[in-house]
Design a protein around this motif. Structure first.
Motif, mmCIF file in Angstrom:
data_model
loop_
_atom_site.group_PDB
_atom_site.id
_atom_site.type_symbol
_atom_site.label_atom_id
_atom_site.label_comp_id
_atom_site.label_asym_id
_atom_site.label_seq_id
_atom_site.Cartn_x
_atom_site.Cartn_y
_atom_site.Cartn_z
ATOM 1 N N CYS A 164 29.120 39.800 44.848
ATOM 2 C CA CYS A 164 28.478 38.380 44.761
ATOM 3 C C CYS A 164 29.405 37.499 45.128
ATOM 4 C CB CYS A 164 28.431 38.258 43.165
ATOM 5 S SG CYS A 164 27.637 36.585 42.700
ATOM 6 N N GLY A 165 28.942 36.361 45.724
ATOM 7 C CA GLY A 165 29.752 35.310 46.371
ATOM 8 C C GLY A 165 29.777 33.852 45.748
ATOM 9 N N CYS A 166 29.177 33.934 44.192
ATOM 10 C CA CYS A 166 29.046 32.699 43.611
ATOM 11 C C CYS A 166 30.406 32.292 43.268
ATOM 12 C CB CYS A 166 28.115 32.945 42.315
ATOM 13 S SG CYS A 166 28.922 33.689 40.947
ATOM 14 N N SER A 167 30.423 31.070 42.897
ATOM 15 C CA SER A 167 31.845 30.341 42.600
ATOM 16 C C SER A 167 32.444 31.189 41.454
ATOM 17 C CB SER A 167 31.764 28.886 42.408
ATOM 18 O OG SER A 167 30.784 28.654 41.431
ATOM 19 N N GLU B 247 36.101 32.890 42.049
ATOM 20 C CA GLU B 247 37.202 32.513 41.234
ATOM 21 C C GLU B 247 37.778 33.675 40.478
ATOM 22 O OE1 GLU B 247 38.026 29.985 37.233
ATOM 23 O OE2 GLU B 247 36.471 29.248 38.401
ATOM 24 N N SER B 248 37.263 34.581 39.971
ATOM 25 C CA SER B 248 37.924 35.937 39.449
ATOM 26 C C SER B 248 38.422 36.853 40.623
ATOM 27 C CB SER B 248 36.768 36.936 38.656
ATOM 28 O OG SER B 248 36.469 36.288 37.606
ATOM 29 N N TYR B 249 37.692 36.733 41.760
ATOM 30 C CA TYR B 249 38.179 37.470 42.904
ATOM 31 C C TYR B 249 39.737 36.976 43.244
ATOM 32 C CZ TYR B 249 38.681 38.978 47.681
ATOM 33 O OH TYR B 249 38.995 39.536 49.103
ATOM 34 N N ARG B 250 39.886 35.763 43.325
ATOM 35 C CA ARG B 250 41.277 35.013 43.722
ATOM 36 C C ARG B 250 42.167 35.091 42.618
ATOM 37 N NH1 ARG B 250 37.509 31.747 46.133
ATOM 38 N NH2 ARG B 250 37.406 30.230 44.302
ATOM 39 N N GLU B 251 41.788 34.942 41.274
ATOM 40 C CA GLU B 251 42.730 34.986 40.098
ATOM 41 C C GLU B 251 43.353 36.423 40.094
ATOM 42 O OE1 GLU B 251 42.435 34.514 35.441
ATOM 43 O OE2 GLU B 251 40.843 33.857 36.593
ATOM 44 N N TYR B 252 42.392 37.731 40.314
ATOM 45 C CA TYR B 252 42.956 38.758 40.172
ATOM 46 C C TYR B 252 43.585 39.476 41.417
ATOM 47 C CZ TYR B 252 41.593 38.360 35.405
ATOM 48 O OH TYR B 252 41.457 37.752 33.974
ATOM 49 N N ASP B 253 43.906 39.021 42.098
ATOM 50 C CA ASP B 253 44.681 39.337 43.352
ATOM 51 C C ASP B 253 43.576 40.014 44.278
ATOM 52 O OD1 ASP B 253 47.012 39.999 44.991
ATOM 53 O OD2 ASP B 253 47.035 41.808 43.981
ATOM 54 N N ALA C 52 36.806 42.369 39.294
ATOM 55 C CA ALA C 52 37.430 41.635 38.074
ATOM 56 C C ALA C 52 36.324 40.795 37.596
ATOM 57 C CB ALA C 52 38.187 40.490 38.753
ATOM 58 N N ALA C 53 35.271 40.352 38.193
ATOM 59 C CA ALA C 53 34.023 39.679 37.553
ATOM 60 C C ALA C 53 33.258 40.543 36.979
ATOM 61 C CB ALA C 53 33.317 39.017 38.690
ATOM 62 N N TYR C 54 33.123 42.010 37.765
ATOM 63 C CA TYR C 54 32.427 42.883 36.975
ATOM 64 C C TYR C 54 32.768 43.440 35.696
ATOM 65 C CZ TYR C 54 30.119 47.847 37.038
ATOM 66 O OH TYR C 54 29.573 48.861 36.922
ATOM 67 N N ILE C 55 34.389 43.848 35.508
ATOM 68 C CA ILE C 55 34.756 44.037 34.068
ATOM 69 C C ILE C 55 34.453 43.088 33.226
ATOM 70 C CG2 ILE C 55 36.909 44.457 33.187
ATOM 71 C CD1 ILE C 55 35.610 46.999 34.910
ATOM 72 N N LYS C 56 34.798 41.692 33.681
ATOM 73 C CA LYS C 56 34.729 40.754 32.730
ATOM 74 C C LYS C 56 33.292 40.597 32.221
ATOM 75 C CE LYS C 56 37.172 36.849 33.946
ATOM 76 N NZ LYS C 56 37.531 35.809 34.801
ATOM 77 N N PHE C 57 32.432 40.953 32.964
ATOM 78 C CA PHE C 57 30.864 40.850 32.407
ATOM 79 C C PHE C 57 30.549 41.993 31.816
ATOM 80 C CE2 PHE C 57 26.868 42.882 33.355
ATOM 81 C CZ PHE C 57 25.783 42.071 32.938
ATOM 82 N N ALA C 58 31.244 43.223 32.101
ATOM 83 C CA ALA C 58 31.064 44.549 30.991
ATOM 84 C C ALA C 58 31.729 44.284 29.605
ATOM 85 C CB ALA C 58 31.810 45.509 31.846
ATOM 86 N N GLY D 265 30.886 52.486 35.804
ATOM 87 C CA GLY D 265 31.443 52.986 37.072
ATOM 88 C C GLY D 265 31.386 52.105 38.152
ATOM 89 N N ALA D 266 32.242 52.372 39.100
ATOM 90 C CA ALA D 266 32.677 51.485 40.407
ATOM 91 C C ALA D 266 32.808 52.324 41.348
ATOM 92 C CB ALA D 266 34.166 50.836 39.998
ATOM 93 N N TYR D 267 32.062 51.651 42.563
ATOM 94 C CA TYR D 267 31.984 52.226 44.003
ATOM 95 C C TYR D 267 32.138 51.323 44.852
ATOM 96 C CZ TYR D 267 28.801 55.371 41.188
ATOM 97 O OH TYR D 267 28.215 56.211 40.273
ATOM 98 N N ASN D 268 32.673 52.102 46.175
ATOM 99 C CA ASN D 268 32.981 51.347 47.312
ATOM 100 C C ASN D 268 33.885 50.078 47.247
ATOM 101 O OD1 ASN D 268 31.653 53.071 49.034
ATOM 102 N ND2 ASN D 268 29.868 52.225 48.764
ATOM 103 N N LEU D 269 33.220 48.959 47.393
ATOM 104 C CA LEU D 269 33.873 47.731 47.095
ATOM 105 C C LEU D 269 34.772 47.484 45.847
ATOM 106 C CD1 LEU D 269 34.346 45.205 49.162
ATOM 107 C CD2 LEU D 269 32.395 43.995 47.873
ATOM 108 N N TYR D 270 34.148 48.218 44.842
ATOM 109 C CA TYR D 270 34.786 47.951 43.708
ATOM 110 C C TYR D 270 36.242 48.876 43.368
ATOM 111 C CZ TYR D 270 31.227 44.656 42.331
ATOM 112 O OH TYR D 270 30.291 43.472 42.615
#
Length: 98
Positions: A31-34, A38-44, A49-55, A85-90
């Protein structure tokens, strides 16, 4: 909240189950939403990061429903767990070249 509603319906249709899988598509895009960026940048630069926060948020909402809502209390299970679960990009980007 919309996804949690679907999870509640799944729980009601399958009482007595303690484990539920939370999976995403096995794709090489995120996902490329803001909020997610933001989570992507915040967590290196980590897409998961956004997926885990969602879960985690969803698990908290389900736990609250099971413990405090009269409807949810009928489905309370102290062993209730989400399997994530996490795959590929995650995947952890530091281990991809090992």
């Amino acid at each position: 909240e919309a996804y949690v509603g679907r999870v509640k319906e799944t729980i009601k249709a399958n009482p007595g189950r303690s484990f539920y899988s939370l999976m995403h598509e096995d794709v090489m895009s995120a996902c490329g939403c803001s909020t997610c960026m933001e989570s992507y940048r915040e967590y290196d630069d980590c897409h998961s990061a956004a997926y885990i926060k969602f879960a985690n948020k969803m698990a908290d909402m389900i736990k609250d429903w099971m413990e405090n809502d009269p409807e949810g209390q009928k489905y309370y299970d102290p062993n209730f767990r989400f399997i994530v679960g996490a795959y590929n990009l995650y995947e952890n980007r530091f281990t991809q070249n090992l």
